[in-house]
Design an enzyme around this catalytic site. Structure first.
Site, PDB file in Angstrom:
ATOM      1  CG  LEU A   1      -1.537   1.346   1.306  1.00 52.12           C
ATOM      2  CD1 LEU A   1      -2.769   1.463   0.358  1.00 52.12           C
ATOM      3  CD2 LEU A   1      -2.421   1.117   2.937  1.00 52.12           C
ATOM      4  CG  HIS A   2       2.293   3.138  -2.965  1.00 53.50           C
ATOM      5  ND1 HIS A   2       2.316   1.759  -3.165  1.00 53.50           N
ATOM      6  CD2 HIS A   2       2.385   3.825  -4.293  1.00 53.50           C
ATOM      7  CE1 HIS A   2       2.193   1.384  -4.647  1.00 53.50           C
ATOM      8  NE2 HIS A   2       2.148   2.762  -5.353  1.00 53.50           N
ATOM      9  CB  VAL A   3      -1.355   7.477   0.317  1.00 50.87           C
ATOM     10  CG1 VAL A   3      -2.505   8.532  -0.046  1.00 50.87           C
ATOM     11  CG2 VAL A   3      -2.221   6.344   1.090  1.00 50.87           C
TER      12      VAL A   3
END
Length: 151
Positions: A104-106
Site C-alpha cells: 500500500l502507498h498513498v
C-alpha cells in the site's frame, strides 16, 4: 496476511533503509513518506505503511491516523516549497486499479493550473469514454432523485 521473508526482501517499500531506493522525507511510528521514483509531477510523494500490507482497507486505526498525519505534513512542506494550486491524492487499490507495487502507498501529487489541458473531472478521466453527465444521471436514477445530481 502472513508475509514471507522473500517478499519483504523483494519489496521496494520494505527496504525503506536503502537510500538508493527510498528518499524518505518524513516518518512517524507506523508510516513513512518518500519521494516517488517516477514522479508524475515535481514533489510527488508517497505515504507508505511500514508494515507490509497491500490494501488500504487493512490499515489499523493507528496506521490510518499516521497516514493522514503524514499527508498533512507533506502537504504543508510542498505548499511552502513549491506553491502548487492543488493536489491529487490517491490510492491504486488493487492491480485492476493500476497498482504496480503490492505494498500500500498513498500518492500525494502537487498540481498546478495548466499542468494538463483540462483538469475538469479530475480522477474521472482515468476511465475511457467517461461521460460525467451520463454517470450523474445514472446515479441520480439509482438513488431515486429527480434529475441529475447537483454540482
Amino acid at each position: 496476511m502472513d508475509v514471507s521473508e522473500d517478499l519483504l526482501v523483494d519489496c521496494l517499500f520494505c527496504r525503506r533503509d536503502d537510500e538508493q531506493l527510498n528518499r524518505i522525507s518524513h516518518e512517524n511510528a507506523t508510516c513513512f513518506a518518500r519521494l516517488d521514483n517516477f514522479p508524475a509531477a515535481e514533489g510527488h510523494t508517497e505515504i507508505v505503511p511500514k508494515r507490509h500490507i497491500e490494501s488500504f482497507f487493512d490499515l489499523t486505526p493507528q496506521e490510518l491516523q499516521d497516514t493522514y498525519e503524514l499527508i498533512l505534513m507533506v502537504r504543508n512542506d510542498l505548499t511552502g516549497k513549491l506553491r502548487p494550486d492543488g493536489y491529487t491524492i490517491g490510492i491504486n487499490e488493487g492491480r485492476a486499479a493500476g497498482r504496480s507495487v503490492d505494498h500500500l502507498h498513498v500518492h500525494v501529487i502537487p498540481r498546478w493550473f495548466g499542468d494538463v489541458e483540462d483538469p475538469a473531472g479530475g480522477i474521472r478521466q482515468i476511465l475511457p469514454n467517461c461521460d460525467p453527465q451520463t454517470w450523474a444521471a445514472a446515479t441520480a436514477e439509482a438513488l431515486g432523485w429527480p434529475g441529475p445530481l447537483p454540482r
